[in-house]
Design a protein around this motif. Sequence first.
Motif, PDB file in Angstrom:
ATOM      1  N   ALA A 136      -1.529  -5.953 -10.536  1.00 44.75           N
ATOM      2  CA  ALA A 136      -2.303  -4.929 -11.539  1.00 44.75           C
ATOM      3  C   ALA A 136      -2.470  -3.658 -10.928  1.00 44.75           C
ATOM      4  O   ALA A 136      -2.690  -2.628 -11.871  1.00 44.75           O
ATOM      5  CB  ALA A 136      -3.904  -5.892 -11.571  1.00 44.75           C
ATOM      6  N   LEU A 137      -2.603  -3.554  -9.744  1.00 47.78           N
ATOM      7  CA  LEU A 137      -2.854  -2.176  -9.092  1.00 47.78           C
ATOM      8  C   LEU A 137      -1.543  -1.199  -9.060  1.00 47.78           C
ATOM      9  O   LEU A 137      -1.818  -0.086  -9.586  1.00 47.78           O
ATOM     10  CB  LEU A 137      -3.356  -2.292  -7.548  1.00 47.78           C
ATOM     11  CG  LEU A 137      -4.618  -2.625  -7.419  1.00 47.78           C
ATOM     12  CD1 LEU A 137      -4.734  -2.973  -5.815  1.00 47.78           C
ATOM     13  CD2 LEU A 137      -5.777  -1.633  -7.648  1.00 47.78           C
ATOM     14  N   PHE A 175       0.935  -1.247   0.034  1.00 47.12           N
ATOM     15  CA  PHE A 175      -0.086   0.037  -0.084  1.00 47.12           C
ATOM     16  C   PHE A 175       0.805   1.234   0.166  1.00 47.12           C
ATOM     17  O   PHE A 175       0.810   2.278  -0.844  1.00 47.12           O
ATOM     18  CB  PHE A 175      -0.731  -0.051   1.062  1.00 47.12           C
ATOM     19  CG  PHE A 175      -1.803   1.234   1.051  1.00 47.12           C
ATOM     20  CD1 PHE A 175      -3.040   1.354   0.675  1.00 47.12           C
ATOM     21  CD2 PHE A 175      -1.482   2.314   2.166  1.00 47.12           C
ATOM     22  CE1 PHE A 175      -3.723   2.479   0.685  1.00 47.12           C
ATOM     23  CE2 PHE A 175      -2.237   3.376   2.383  1.00 47.12           C
ATOM     24  CZ  PHE A 175      -3.442   3.676   1.564  1.00 47.12           C
ATOM     25  N   ASP A 176       1.872   1.149   0.877  1.00 46.76           N
ATOM     26  CA  ASP A 176       2.737   2.584   0.990  1.00 46.76           C
ATOM     27  C   ASP A 176       3.375   2.731  -0.330  1.00 46.76           C
ATOM     28  O   ASP A 176       3.671   3.931  -0.753  1.00 46.76           O
ATOM     29  CB  ASP A 176       3.726   2.334   2.074  1.00 46.76           C
ATOM     30  CG  ASP A 176       3.129   2.322   3.383  1.00 46.76           C
ATOM     31  OD1 ASP A 176       1.870   2.557   3.503  1.00 46.76           O
ATOM     32  OD2 ASP A 176       3.637   2.141   4.528  1.00 46.76           O
ATOM     33  N   LEU A 177       3.765   1.621  -0.931  1.00 39.86           N
ATOM     34  CA  LEU A 177       4.507   1.843  -2.272  1.00 39.86           C
ATOM     35  C   LEU A 177       3.632   2.682  -3.448  1.00 39.86           C
ATOM     36  O   LEU A 177       4.087   3.451  -3.949  1.00 39.86           O
ATOM     37  CB  LEU A 177       5.404   0.375  -2.680  1.00 39.86           C
ATOM     38  CG  LEU A 177       5.957   0.568  -4.103  1.00 39.86           C
ATOM     39  CD1 LEU A 177       7.236   1.638  -4.000  1.00 39.86           C
ATOM     40  CD2 LEU A 177       6.372  -0.759  -4.409  1.00 39.86           C
ATOM     41  N   ALA A 178       2.537   2.233  -3.312  1.00 37.48           N
ATOM     42  CA  ALA A 178       1.504   2.324  -4.354  1.00 37.48           C
ATOM     43  C   ALA A 178       1.150   3.948  -3.914  1.00 37.48           C
ATOM     44  O   ALA A 178       0.684   5.002  -4.844  1.00 37.48           O
ATOM     45  CB  ALA A 178       0.228   1.555  -4.344  1.00 37.48           C
ATOM     46  N   LEU A 206     -12.297  -2.631   1.933  1.00 40.19           N
ATOM     47  CA  LEU A 206     -11.837  -2.738   3.349  1.00 40.19           C
ATOM     48  C   LEU A 206     -12.683  -3.637   4.070  1.00 40.19           C
ATOM     49  O   LEU A 206     -13.105  -3.042   5.142  1.00 40.19           O
ATOM     50  CB  LEU A 206     -11.328  -1.345   4.096  1.00 40.19           C
ATOM     51  CG  LEU A 206     -10.528  -0.580   3.506  1.00 40.19           C
ATOM     52  CD1 LEU A 206     -10.325   0.811   3.979  1.00 40.19           C
ATOM     53  CD2 LEU A 206      -8.958  -1.117   3.782  1.00 40.19           C
ATOM     54  N   PRO A 207     -13.015  -4.657   3.747  1.00 37.51           N
ATOM     55  CA  PRO A 207     -13.932  -5.346   4.975  1.00 37.51           C
ATOM     56  C   PRO A 207     -13.496  -5.729   6.094  1.00 37.51           C
ATOM     57  O   PRO A 207     -14.294  -6.013   6.888  1.00 37.51           O
ATOM     58  CB  PRO A 207     -14.034  -6.859   3.969  1.00 37.51           C
ATOM     59  CG  PRO A 207     -12.522  -7.084   3.178  1.00 37.51           C
ATOM     60  CD  PRO A 207     -12.235  -5.551   3.032  1.00 37.51           C
ATOM     61  N   TYR A 211      -6.485   1.362  -4.158  1.00 35.60           N
ATOM     62  CA  TYR A 211      -5.375   1.004  -3.243  1.00 35.60           C
ATOM     63  C   TYR A 211      -6.064   0.515  -1.802  1.00 35.60           C
ATOM     64  O   TYR A 211      -5.203  -0.262  -1.064  1.00 35.60           O
ATOM     65  CB  TYR A 211      -4.517   2.429  -2.844  1.00 35.60           C
ATOM     66  CG  TYR A 211      -3.737   2.530  -4.254  1.00 35.60           C
ATOM     67  CD1 TYR A 211      -3.139   3.908  -4.296  1.00 35.60           C
ATOM     68  CD2 TYR A 211      -3.794   1.732  -5.354  1.00 35.60           C
ATOM     69  CE1 TYR A 211      -2.472   4.441  -5.443  1.00 35.60           C
ATOM     70  CE2 TYR A 211      -2.903   2.144  -6.706  1.00 35.60           C
ATOM     71  CZ  TYR A 211      -2.435   3.415  -6.687  1.00 35.60           C
ATOM     72  OH  TYR A 211      -1.594   3.856  -7.629  1.00 35.60           O
ATOM     73  N   PRO A 212      -7.108   1.073  -1.313  1.00 36.18           N
ATOM     74  CA  PRO A 212      -7.521   0.459   0.032  1.00 36.18           C
ATOM     75  C   PRO A 212      -7.470  -1.251  -0.038  1.00 36.18           C
ATOM     76  O   PRO A 212      -7.404  -1.792   0.963  1.00 36.18           O
ATOM     77  CB  PRO A 212      -8.597   0.804   0.160  1.00 36.18           C
ATOM     78  CG  PRO A 212      -8.885   2.056  -0.378  1.00 36.18           C
ATOM     79  CD  PRO A 212      -7.972   2.075  -1.644  1.00 36.18           C
ATOM     80  N   HIS A 213      -7.772  -1.556  -1.185  1.00 33.53           N
ATOM     81  CA  HIS A 213      -7.540  -3.288  -1.405  1.00 33.53           C
ATOM     82  C   HIS A 213      -6.241  -3.741  -0.772  1.00 33.53           C
ATOM     83  O   HIS A 213      -6.053  -4.797   0.015  1.00 33.53           O
ATOM     84  CB  HIS A 213      -7.813  -3.732  -2.551  1.00 33.53           C
ATOM     85  CG  HIS A 213      -7.561  -5.282  -2.826  1.00 33.53           C
ATOM     86  ND1 HIS A 213      -8.611  -6.274  -2.381  1.00 33.53           N
ATOM     87  CD2 HIS A 213      -6.820  -5.990  -3.415  1.00 33.53           C
ATOM     88  CE1 HIS A 213      -8.116  -7.509  -2.689  1.00 33.53           C
ATOM     89  NE2 HIS A 213      -7.225  -7.263  -3.342  1.00 33.53           N
TER      90      HIS A 213
END
Length: 887
Positions: free
Chosen positions: A227-228, A139-142, A288-289, A241-243
Amino acid sequence: MADLRALFSSNDPADSAEAFTNRQQQWSLVATALEEHLRTIAAPGFDVEDLEAPRTNVIAFHGVGGIGKSTLLRKLEASLAAADQRPQQWGTGIGAGERLLPVRIDLARSASTGSDFERVVLTIRLALAGTVGRSMPSFDLALRRYWDAQHPGEPLEEYIRRTGLMGKVGQLLPGQLGAAVSQVAGSLELPGVIGSAAGQVTTALVTALRERREKARALAGAARTAALLEAEPDLEALSYYPHLLAWELDQLPAKKAVVPVILLDTFEDTADRHRDLERLLQRTVWLLPNCFFVIAGRNRLAWGEDALQGQLDYTGPQAWPHLAPQGQHPARTAGGRRQHLLGDFSPSDCDSYLARRLTHDGRPLIPEDVRAVITARSHGLPLHLDLAVARFLEIRRTGRTPAPADFDHTFPALIARTLSDLTEDERHVLRSASLLDAFDLDLATQAAGLTHQAAARRLAERPMISEDPYAIWPYHLHGAIRTALRTDDTTTADRWTPTDWHQAAQRALAALGGQWHAHTPEASRAWLIACLRQGLRLARDHHLDDLAWLTDAAFAYTDDSVWEPIAPPAPAQGGAQAADTPADALAELLTAISRRQHEHRAHTARRLSAVLDSGLLSDELAQLARYYRAKADKDLGRTAASLEGMRRVAAAGGRLAPQAQRGIANLARIAGDFPAALDAASTLTWKSRRHRVRGDILWPQGDFTAAAQALRDGRAEAEQYDAPGERAIAQTRLALVTAFTDPRRAGEEIDLARQYLEPLDQRATVLHLQVAGLVRDAGTDDRGIAQRAAVLRTQIDVAGLPWLIPLLETALAFHHALRGTEDDLTAAIARLRDATANGDFAYYADIAHFMAGRPLPAPSTTQWLDDEDTVRNRWRTLVTTRQYSSR
């Protein structure tokens, strides 16, 4: 907070403060839902990467402005953060053994959708920075890559400092993002220089993930990480990105594990014409489940209903079972309801509110017996309590002590007493305003038939009027008062007669039309939709047979292929129950036209036939219905019925005659009679989209240069006349033409078409653009093309747009001709012949043979603009040239 009105209400002033009841019921609802959420995410089968499972990680509170939604969320935030901040009545803590991280975000409108959503994502990550205390690599890299792309030259540290996000904790995040980049670079053993650049590290990580390297998968094991990270780092990508964040949270060791509880306040400020911010936020909730969301706003969340399908990613009772209206999801029990009206005070909360709202020398000013009567009559409605408090102060100001009898009335009786304190003009404006869903001072004044706004201004300052400064019309009357005025106003001396109500409705309708006509073209679309919705309801509820400006508005609504929902709300209970009126027919007509973007065209044709058969439409509006039924027939392949309808509309010579001429030209093209189509196109004007029709005729001839120029001219005219719908259609056609001749340039044209289509609702055009994408990529990966075509074929079938199938099969024939796969090409041509067996679009089968260099199996019925050999050579040369350039 002191109430100055109470302070100055008498010579012996009362002490007044903003009263907050304990809201024990709401706490219990949140606690129960949160406990259920904790059990769900702890279950063995829970998977944060499951994108299909229904979501139950939301609870929503809604209520009128000033009812205490923000205060409730602040109390929830404090209580979840520290037990000593929890009111005693709220009981013990929840989630024993779990670390809960409350994150409250006020969504009060700021500069733009993008900055609002960025702030939401950053706030969540900042909260984790201070609690988890470590980087979250994928996440941080994205996020770092997004920030570098969207904020070049603006360090994240400076942005956080300038905006004051999260105070000192905010300074931890930049370091953690940098650590994430370094961690990934180190794990992949990248050189130091490369390891400092987020973009290069991203590329390396994606490559490693694609190659299934163990170190990369350990760092970023979410299936969709690659993919993101490959996606363009724009706002749309940020919303996915929250995924990655959900996956990172799921990977935290037990000592670091935390369950974020995200409280979204002022959710009504996400509303805009296309629900852009709401769509991004809903996507965040879905992805974000393992986080729990508490949402508060003025309106119910409509996510559990099907009405927003197409506007949001996830809608309906299957997606959000606990948010669905009662009875729409059989598996959901009443105890599982997660949508709550915050205005429903319990009796004890009502008494507590009244006791604390007004005090004198530290004691309740409103006596217990008076409070008991007010509570009983309020039915838990907070606005009733406020009106009762206002009434108490008004009586006290006269020098008389308020008694229980002053409040022993039903709500309409209390309204009558409130009306008695208004001036004659104010009462007149109030009744007139009750006809309107929302209003401004000018609209209320005109509906009342007055020449000055003073009365409306005074009324707007009364507590029964709520204000939303961001709405088209900022004021609206509370629903309970509005209903009572229109149905139970039987005791006041100056009550209106039915004729008074009818005349006021006529004035209000005329005023709405005046406001629509008065606004500039740049703002007229929003005003058109708002005025249409209110105008249709007025005309329906009050049997106004003369639709006046509504006819002009209906044609303006359909003029540019932009399809906002238009149906007015159902009649208020107890109000005028008009049935089978011209306004009903017009509302159904416009609804059928707009909903065809989301329904099968056969259903559209049936709805339009039914409204025509009702006989309630004027001759002019009947032509509108007939024209769109002919368009639906054309889409369904019913060319004979479509041609008959277009000819009838053209012969009538009304507003749609030029558009019907365009329909006739298109039908001639569909039949393969290109000379006739070109002759018909020569008579067209801007209103009948002359350049677009010409472009559609020219490109099947293989004359791509002339076709592209015609479509560019059409796009320019659309921009000149401020017609975004037509601009998007012309650009999509241009993208298709360019995709055949110049796949590199086509990428830019396709991207521009997507940009134009983003704020619109044009289903057929979106599918058309996907075909253009296939043409651009023709000759490349065969499996990818086949999969995309299969999905697209299903989408076309569901939409009821069979006219797109021949175009799709032509794109596939082009693909196989480029690859030289003869068997696949033969199969595509066979499907193409089946799709055009009725004679419509038969020229596509000819084109497929031309591209392949194959002879026609039988003489063609197509009448080309040039001789057949010229057309054949153009298409064959197109294929051979592209084959050569791709070597």
